[in-house]
Scaffold this motif. Structure first.
Motif, PDB file in Angstrom:
ATOM      1  N   GLY A  59       0.800  -1.212   0.000  1.00 44.22           N
ATOM      2  CA  GLY A  59       0.000   0.000   0.000  1.00 44.22           C
ATOM      3  C   GLY A  59       0.835   1.265   0.000  1.00 44.22           C
ATOM      4  N   LEU A  60       2.159   1.129  -0.070  1.00 46.54           N
ATOM      5  CA  LEU A  60       3.047   2.283  -0.138  1.00 46.54           C
ATOM      6  C   LEU A  60       3.032   2.843  -1.560  1.00 46.54           C
ATOM      7  CD1 LEU A  60       6.155   0.867   1.772  1.00 46.54           C
ATOM      8  CD2 LEU A  60       4.578   2.635   2.595  1.00 46.54           C
ATOM      9  N   PRO A  61       3.210   4.157  -1.706  1.00 45.84           N
ATOM     10  CA  PRO A  61       3.331   4.711  -3.060  1.00 45.84           C
ATOM     11  C   PRO A  61       4.557   4.126  -3.757  1.00 45.84           C
ATOM     12  CG  PRO A  61       3.097   6.465  -1.423  1.00 45.84           C
ATOM     13  CD  PRO A  61       3.286   5.180  -0.670  1.00 45.84           C
ATOM     14  N   GLN A  62       4.440   3.936  -5.067  1.00 46.95           N
ATOM     15  CA  GLN A  62       5.545   3.349  -5.824  1.00 46.95           C
ATOM     16  C   GLN A  62       6.807   4.193  -5.696  1.00 46.95           C
ATOM     17  OE1 GLN A  62       4.327   1.653  -9.468  1.00 46.95           O
ATOM     18  NE2 GLN A  62       6.391   1.455 -10.277  1.00 46.95           N
ATOM     19  N   SER A  63       6.660   5.511  -5.611  1.00 44.76           N
ATOM     20  CA  SER A  63       7.834   6.377  -5.462  1.00 44.76           C
ATOM     21  C   SER A  63       8.545   6.123  -4.133  1.00 44.76           C
ATOM     22  CB  SER A  63       7.430   7.845  -5.562  1.00 44.76           C
ATOM     23  OG  SER A  63       6.487   8.172  -4.551  1.00 44.76           O
ATOM     24  N   ALA A  64       7.785   5.855  -3.073  1.00 44.25           N
ATOM     25  CA  ALA A  64       8.395   5.568  -1.765  1.00 44.25           C
ATOM     26  C   ALA A  64       9.119   4.231  -1.797  1.00 44.25           C
ATOM     27  CB  ALA A  64       7.330   5.579  -0.669  1.00 44.25           C
ATOM     28  N   VAL A  65       8.531   3.242  -2.475  1.00 46.09           N
ATOM     29  CA  VAL A  65       9.179   1.932  -2.592  1.00 46.09           C
ATOM     30  C   VAL A  65      10.461   2.069  -3.407  1.00 46.09           C
ATOM     31  CG1 VAL A  65       8.957  -0.434  -3.469  1.00 46.09           C
ATOM     32  CG2 VAL A  65       7.015   0.656  -2.327  1.00 46.09           C
ATOM     33  N   SER A  66      10.410   2.826  -4.492  1.00 45.45           N
ATOM     34  CA  SER A  66      11.615   3.037  -5.306  1.00 45.45           C
ATOM     35  C   SER A  66      12.721   3.701  -4.490  1.00 45.45           C
ATOM     36  CB  SER A  66      11.293   3.910  -6.520  1.00 45.45           C
ATOM     37  OG  SER A  66      10.457   3.220  -7.415  1.00 45.45           O
ATOM     38  N   ALA A  67      12.356   4.699  -3.689  1.00 47.57           N
ATOM     39  CA  ALA A  67      13.352   5.386  -2.852  1.00 47.57           C
ATOM     40  C   ALA A  67      13.916   4.434  -1.802  1.00 47.57           C
ATOM     41  CB  ALA A  67      12.723   6.613  -2.192  1.00 47.57           C
ATOM     42  N   ALA A  68      13.065   3.598  -1.220  1.00 52.35           N
ATOM     43  CA  ALA A  68      13.535   2.630  -0.220  1.00 52.35           C
ATOM     44  C   ALA A  68      14.469   1.609  -0.858  1.00 52.35           C
ATOM     45  CB  ALA A  68      12.342   1.930   0.439  1.00 52.35           C
ATOM     46  N   VAL A  69      14.124   1.142  -2.044  1.00 49.73           N
ATOM     47  CA  VAL A  69      14.987   0.184  -2.749  1.00 49.73           C
ATOM     48  C   VAL A  69      16.330   0.836  -3.071  1.00 49.73           C
ATOM     49  CG1 VAL A  69      15.278  -1.119  -4.904  1.00 49.73           C
ATOM     50  CG2 VAL A  69      13.132  -1.272  -3.628  1.00 49.73           C
ATOM     51  N   ALA A  70      16.315   2.088  -3.488  1.00 46.37           N
ATOM     52  CA  ALA A  70      17.576   2.789  -3.765  1.00 46.37           C
ATOM     53  C   ALA A  70      18.419   2.891  -2.502  1.00 46.37           C
ATOM     54  CB  ALA A  70      17.288   4.184  -4.326  1.00 46.37           C
ATOM     55  N   ARG A  71      17.783   3.189  -1.397  1.00 46.58           N
ATOM     56  CA  ARG A  71      18.506   3.276  -0.112  1.00 46.58           C
ATOM     57  C   ARG A  71      19.078   1.920   0.276  1.00 46.58           C
ATOM     58  NH1 ARG A  71      15.812   6.035   5.269  1.00 46.58           N
ATOM     59  NH2 ARG A  71      17.494   5.498   6.685  1.00 46.58           N
ATOM     60  N   LEU A  72      18.308   0.861   0.070  1.00 49.75           N
ATOM     61  CA  LEU A  72      18.764  -0.496   0.385  1.00 49.75           C
ATOM     62  C   LEU A  72      19.901  -0.933  -0.541  1.00 49.75           C
ATOM     63  CD1 LEU A  72      15.263  -2.031   1.072  1.00 49.75           C
ATOM     64  CD2 LEU A  72      17.133  -1.872   2.742  1.00 49.75           C
ATOM     65  N   ARG A  73      19.857  -0.506  -1.790  1.00 49.28           N
ATOM     66  CA  ARG A  73      20.946  -0.821  -2.717  1.00 49.28           C
ATOM     67  C   ARG A  73      22.231  -0.134  -2.271  1.00 49.28           C
ATOM     68  NH1 ARG A  73      19.293  -0.143  -8.886  1.00 49.28           N
ATOM     69  NH2 ARG A  73      21.306  -1.139  -9.150  1.00 49.28           N
ATOM     70  N   THR A  74      22.112   1.125  -1.869  1.00 51.63           N
ATOM     71  CA  THR A  74      23.282   1.868  -1.387  1.00 51.63           C
ATOM     72  C   THR A  74      23.884   1.192  -0.165  1.00 51.63           C
ATOM     73  OG1 THR A  74      22.384   3.939  -2.242  1.00 51.63           O
ATOM     74  CG2 THR A  74      24.058   4.109  -0.513  1.00 51.63           C
ATOM     75  N   ALA A  75      23.014   0.639   0.695  1.00 47.54           N
ATOM     76  CA  ALA A  75      23.480  -0.039   1.906  1.00 47.54           C
ATOM     77  C   ALA A  75      24.009  -1.441   1.617  1.00 47.54           C
ATOM     78  CB  ALA A  75      22.345  -0.120   2.924  1.00 47.54           C
ATOM     79  N   GLY A  76      23.844  -1.913   0.390  1.00 42.34           N
ATOM     80  CA  GLY A  76      24.301  -3.248   0.030  1.00 42.34           C
ATOM     81  C   GLY A  76      23.384  -4.355   0.497  1.00 42.34           C
ATOM     82  N   ALA A  77      22.133  -3.999   0.835  1.00 41.54           N
ATOM     83  CA  ALA A  77      21.190  -4.990   1.370  1.00 41.54           C
ATOM     84  C   ALA A  77      20.396  -5.707   0.285  1.00 41.54           C
ATOM     85  CB  ALA A  77      20.223  -4.312   2.347  1.00 41.54           C
TER      86      ALA A  77
END
Length: 146
Positions: A59-77
């Protein structure tokens, strides 16, 4: 305890968990810790998924999920790879190796945040509450690895 009390307790526990997360050195982000954790939780239950699928399930906006995925990629997760069957899609999965950032987050105890929420300096009291929370987690989140 009724459903309202349980819900309110859950919100308080989420806030304590957010306070316990180490944030030094990660810089500014447009996405909250809560959003990132919701995305991680969904990804664990649905490996090899897409941003759109995570957004639909959470139920999260797609933009929020994209930003979270980008943050997780930066963290190497997480890793994000182009779907070989449809090059317009990106498949997201947990990284096979645990990054230093993820290790630091997992290794940070909640004791200080919990003591602040309980408004106490009594370490024994905090330890008792942590033990109770660990028992609850063992029952409700049996697959959680610590």
């Amino acid at each position: 305890m009724n459903g309202v009390e349980l819900f309110l307790l859950g919100r308080v526990l989420m806030k304590i968990g957010e306070e316990a997360m180490p944030v030094e050195g990660i810089g500014e982000h447009s996405t909250s810790v809560r959003t990132v954790l919701i995305v991680v939780s969904d990804l664990r239950g649905h490996p090899g998924t897409t941003v759109g699928e995570i957004a639909a399930r959470t139920g999260l906006p797609q933009s929020a999920v994209s930003a979270a995925v980008a943050r997780l990629r930066t963290a190497g997760a997480v890793l994000a790879d182009t779907d070989p069957r449809d090059r317009r899609r990106t498949i997201i999965r947990e990284a096979p190796e645990t990054s230093d950032r993820v290790t630091r987050v997992r290794d940070t105890p909640v004791d200080d945040a919990l003591a602040a929420a309980l408004d106490t300096d009594d370490r024994e009291h905090v330890r008792e509450v942590v033990e109770a929370l660990e028992k609850l987690a063992d029952r409700l989140l049996p697959g959680l690895h610590r």
